[in-house]
Write a protein that holds these residues in place. Structure first.
Motif, PDB file in Angstrom:
ATOM      1  N   ALA A 112      55.987  21.352  27.644  1.00 57.08           N
ATOM      2  CA  ALA A 112      56.496  22.604  28.218  1.00 57.08           C
ATOM      3  C   ALA A 112      57.362  22.371  29.449  1.00 57.08           C
ATOM      4  N   LYS A 113      57.507  21.080  29.865  1.00 61.30           N
ATOM      5  CA  LYS A 113      58.314  20.738  31.037  1.00 61.30           C
ATOM      6  C   LYS A 113      57.860  21.507  32.283  1.00 61.30           C
ATOM      7  N   LEU A 114      56.571  21.423  32.541  1.00 56.73           N
ATOM      8  CA  LEU A 114      55.990  22.078  33.708  1.00 56.73           C
ATOM      9  C   LEU A 114      56.584  21.512  34.994  1.00 56.73           C
ATOM     10  N   ARG A 115      57.006  22.414  35.857  1.00 56.74           N
ATOM     11  CA  ARG A 115      57.437  22.063  37.216  1.00 56.74           C
ATOM     12  C   ARG A 115      56.587  22.877  38.186  1.00 56.74           C
ATOM     13  N   THR A 116      55.874  22.201  39.023  1.00 56.32           N
ATOM     14  CA  THR A 116      55.006  22.912  39.954  1.00 56.32           C
ATOM     15  C   THR A 116      54.892  22.160  41.271  1.00 56.32           C
ATOM     16  N   ALA A 117      54.673  22.913  42.344  1.00 52.43           N
ATOM     17  CA  ALA A 117      54.555  22.328  43.678  1.00 52.43           C
ATOM     18  C   ALA A 117      53.650  23.204  44.530  1.00 52.43           C
ATOM     19  N   VAL A 118      53.038  22.573  45.526  1.00 47.66           N
ATOM     20  CA  VAL A 118      52.211  23.270  46.502  1.00 47.66           C
ATOM     21  C   VAL A 118      52.823  23.026  47.885  1.00 47.66           C
ATOM     22  N   VAL A 119      53.145  24.084  48.592  1.00 50.50           N
ATOM     23  CA  VAL A 119      53.786  23.992  49.910  1.00 50.50           C
ATOM     24  C   VAL A 119      52.757  24.318  50.975  1.00 50.50           C
ATOM     25  N   LEU A 120      52.540  23.392  51.891  1.00 43.79           N
ATOM     26  CA  LEU A 120      51.472  23.505  52.886  1.00 43.79           C
ATOM     27  C   LEU A 120      52.030  23.514  54.292  1.00 43.79           C
ATOM     28  N   GLY A 121      51.404  24.307  55.168  1.00 52.62           N
ATOM     29  CA  GLY A 121      51.802  24.355  56.567  1.00 52.62           C
ATOM     30  C   GLY A 121      50.592  24.449  57.461  1.00 52.62           C
ATOM     31  N   ALA A 122      50.823  24.299  58.744  1.00 50.45           N
ATOM     32  CA  ALA A 122      49.721  24.347  59.725  1.00 50.45           C
ATOM     33  C   ALA A 122      49.188  25.783  59.857  1.00 50.45           C
ATOM     34  N   TRP A 158      49.680   8.099  55.005  1.00 53.30           N
ATOM     35  CA  TRP A 158      49.474   7.792  53.602  1.00 53.30           C
ATOM     36  C   TRP A 158      47.992   7.586  53.335  1.00 53.30           C
ATOM     37  N   VAL A 159      47.506   8.117  52.225  1.00 53.28           N
ATOM     38  CA  VAL A 159      46.102   7.986  51.820  1.00 53.28           C
ATOM     39  C   VAL A 159      46.064   7.463  50.394  1.00 53.28           C
ATOM     40  N   GLN A 160      45.279   6.437  50.161  1.00 51.88           N
ATOM     41  CA  GLN A 160      45.123   5.892  48.811  1.00 51.88           C
ATOM     42  C   GLN A 160      43.999   6.613  48.090  1.00 51.88           C
ATOM     43  N   GLN A 161      44.258   7.028  46.845  1.00 47.87           N
ATOM     44  CA  GLN A 161      43.198   7.676  46.085  1.00 47.87           C
ATOM     45  C   GLN A 161      42.116   6.658  45.746  1.00 47.87           C
ATOM     46  N   SER A 162      40.870   7.094  45.767  1.00 49.06           N
ATOM     47  CA  SER A 162      39.758   6.164  45.558  1.00 49.06           C
ATOM     48  C   SER A 162      39.276   6.148  44.117  1.00 49.06           C
ATOM     49  N   LEU A 180      44.711  15.323  51.385  1.00 53.35           N
ATOM     50  CA  LEU A 180      44.200  14.649  52.589  1.00 53.35           C
ATOM     51  C   LEU A 180      45.341  14.167  53.479  1.00 53.35           C
ATOM     52  N   MET A 181      46.459  13.733  52.880  1.00 55.20           N
ATOM     53  CA  MET A 181      47.623  13.352  53.682  1.00 55.20           C
ATOM     54  C   MET A 181      48.109  14.541  54.501  1.00 55.20           C
ATOM     55  N   ALA A 182      48.191  15.701  53.841  1.00 58.83           N
ATOM     56  CA  ALA A 182      48.652  16.905  54.535  1.00 58.83           C
ATOM     57  C   ALA A 182      47.689  17.300  55.651  1.00 58.83           C
ATOM     58  N   LEU A 183      46.396  17.224  55.380  1.00 59.18           N
ATOM     59  CA  LEU A 183      45.403  17.556  56.408  1.00 59.18           C
ATOM     60  C   LEU A 183      45.475  16.585  57.582  1.00 59.18           C
ATOM     61  N   ALA A 184      45.754  15.302  57.291  1.00 57.53           N
ATOM     62  CA  ALA A 184      45.895  14.322  58.372  1.00 57.53           C
ATOM     63  C   ALA A 184      47.125  14.621  59.216  1.00 57.53           C
ATOM     64  N   ALA A 185      48.218  15.044  58.562  1.00 54.13           N
ATOM     65  CA  ALA A 185      49.452  15.332  59.286  1.00 54.13           C
ATOM     66  C   ALA A 185      49.382  16.639  60.067  1.00 54.13           C
ATOM     67  N   LEU A 186      48.820  17.683  59.450  1.00 55.71           N
ATOM     68  CA  LEU A 186      48.879  19.025  60.026  1.00 55.71           C
ATOM     69  C   LEU A 186      47.649  19.395  60.836  1.00 55.71           C
ATOM     70  N   LYS A 187      46.497  18.794  60.505  1.00 53.77           N
ATOM     71  CA  LYS A 187      45.255  19.115  61.203  1.00 53.77           C
ATOM     72  C   LYS A 187      44.629  17.915  61.893  1.00 53.77           C
ATOM     73  N   LYS A 188      45.294  16.745  61.805  1.00 55.27           N
ATOM     74  CA  LYS A 188      44.776  15.501  62.394  1.00 55.27           C
ATOM     75  C   LYS A 188      43.383  15.169  61.883  1.00 55.27           C
ATOM     76  N   GLN A 189      43.130  15.555  60.643  1.00 53.61           N
ATOM     77  CA  GLN A 189      41.820  15.291  60.034  1.00 53.61           C
ATOM     78  C   GLN A 189      41.791  13.871  59.486  1.00 53.61           C
ATOM     79  N   THR A 190      40.723  13.139  59.784  1.00 53.43           N
ATOM     80  CA  THR A 190      40.585  11.766  59.302  1.00 53.43           C
ATOM     81  C   THR A 190      40.148  11.775  57.844  1.00 53.43           C
ATOM     82  N   PRO A 191      40.918  11.142  56.964  1.00 53.85           N
ATOM     83  CA  PRO A 191      40.566  11.160  55.530  1.00 53.85           C
ATOM     84  C   PRO A 191      39.260  10.408  55.268  1.00 53.85           C
TER      85      PRO A 191
END
Length: 365
Positions: free
Chosen positions: A355-365, A164-168, A179-190
């Protein structure tokens, strides 16, 4: 068994609660002001145990997280002179009953890592360890995080592997989720600098007010450039976030950036699916080890109709679990992690704007 009456706290209990807190804890005490606040709100989750002699023998404080099915046992105390009489179990029963009556699916709590007696009680009652927070208490002791399913324990429990990463800043929810995804998939420190750089790359510049939010394609492009696979789902094909912007110049800027993001996605071979990302799609992505960022409306969380990015940390047959990067003013960071949202309510939350926008971004390693 200690003979007590369990009831919501009253204004007349304030002095006794403050004195009890002093007797029970050497540090990390709740302030008199905090007790006064919850009593003033007539918060039924502040439960006191009163003896036949009208003495306060203990209390439990349960907080409910708005817009979710999550409750948190914020504090529990038993007078030292009353210990060994199973009063702690009676208070736990009352806390769980209250959370259940309020239709919460989970009750969560934190306990000192060195508090063997409390840990034994929680585990005996069916609480399961799901996390650790280092340096949580004033004396730098770690906190163990436990939770209990109040209705039933599903076979396919939520996956709790996403950091989990808190927005600043108030406007970097999307980058914090990335940044959460990068920490999980790339072990990148936020870090904050990277968060701001991601926002600069992905922002629409303008929104209804304040700084611009992040476009899903902008987030996908930033993710791809940092070594992740990315795909975008959107139920709208035209420029996003323009329906509530009145200024024609601002609309022109948003449209120009949208076209730039569309062109860049094409150049970077980022798939853009112009269709809804369904609950079935979300379950499939999670089971395949993907990290999904979803745009929601915060109306059901805090009463504001603002676009807000969250990261999905898991799912089961009844709930999706979200990491919300923004604790706001009234929540602790722990309350924003693996938050259970029923599938029905999540469907309502993940629509933004007229407009009831529904959107998502799907990320992988």
């Amino acid at each position: 068994m200690c003979s007590v009456t369990l009831r919501p706290a009253l204004p007349a209990d304030l002095d006794a609660l403050s004195a009890l807190e002093q007797r029970c804890f050497d540090s990390d005490r709740l302030s008199r002001r905090s007790f006064k606040k919850w009593i003033k709100r007539q918060h039924d989750g502040l439960i006191v145990a009163e003896t036949p002699e009208r003495e306060l023998a203990g209390y439990a404080l349960v907080l409910l997280q708005p817009g979710t099915r999550l409750a948190r046992l914020y504090s529990i105390a038993v007078d030292p002179s009353r210990r060994g009489q199973k009063l702690g179990e009676q208070l736990m029963d009352a806390a769980e009953d209250y959370a259940h009556e309020e239709r919460r699916l989970y009750l969560r709590l934190e306990v000192r890592k060195d508090n063997a007696g409390a840990i034994a009680l929680y585990e005996k009652r069916g609480y399961r360890l799901f996390g650790l927070t280092p340096d949580y208490y004033e004396d730098h002791e770690d906190a163990l995080r436990y939770q209990k399913r109040l209705h039933y324990q599903p076979a396919d429990a939520a996956r709790l592997h996403l950091p989990w990463v808190q927005q600043s800043t108030p406007f970097t929810c999307g980058p914090a989720c990335l940044l959460m995804a990068l920490a999980a998939l790339k072990k990148q420190t936020p870090n904050t600098t990277e968060e701001l750089l991601l926002w600069r790359e992905a922002t629409t510049i303008f929104m209804t007010a304040g700084h611009g939010g992040c476009h899903p394609m902008g987030l996908a492009i930033a993710a791809k450039q940092r070594g992740l696979s990315a795909a975008v789902w959107s139920n709208q094909k035209g420029a996003l976030f323009v329906d509530s912007v009145r200024d024609p110049d601002k609309k022109a800027v948003i449209c120009a950036l949208h076209e730039h993001f569309v062109k860049t996605c094409r150049q970077e071979s980022i798939a853009v699916h112009y269709q809804d990302f369904t609950a079935t799609d979300l379950d499939r992505a999670i089971s395949n080890g993907k990290i999904v960022l979803v745009l929601i409306s915060t109306w059901r969380l805090d009463g504001r109709k603002a676009p807000h990015w969250v990261a999905i940390s898991g799912s089961d047959e009844e709930c999706f679990y979200i990491h919300d990067p923004d604790p706001g003013e009234d929540q602790a960071p722990l309350d924003c992690q693996h938050v259970p949202i029923t599938r029905e309510k999540f469907e309502q939350m993940r629509k933004y704007g007229q407009a009831k926008l529904r959107t998502a971004v799907v990320l992988g390693a």
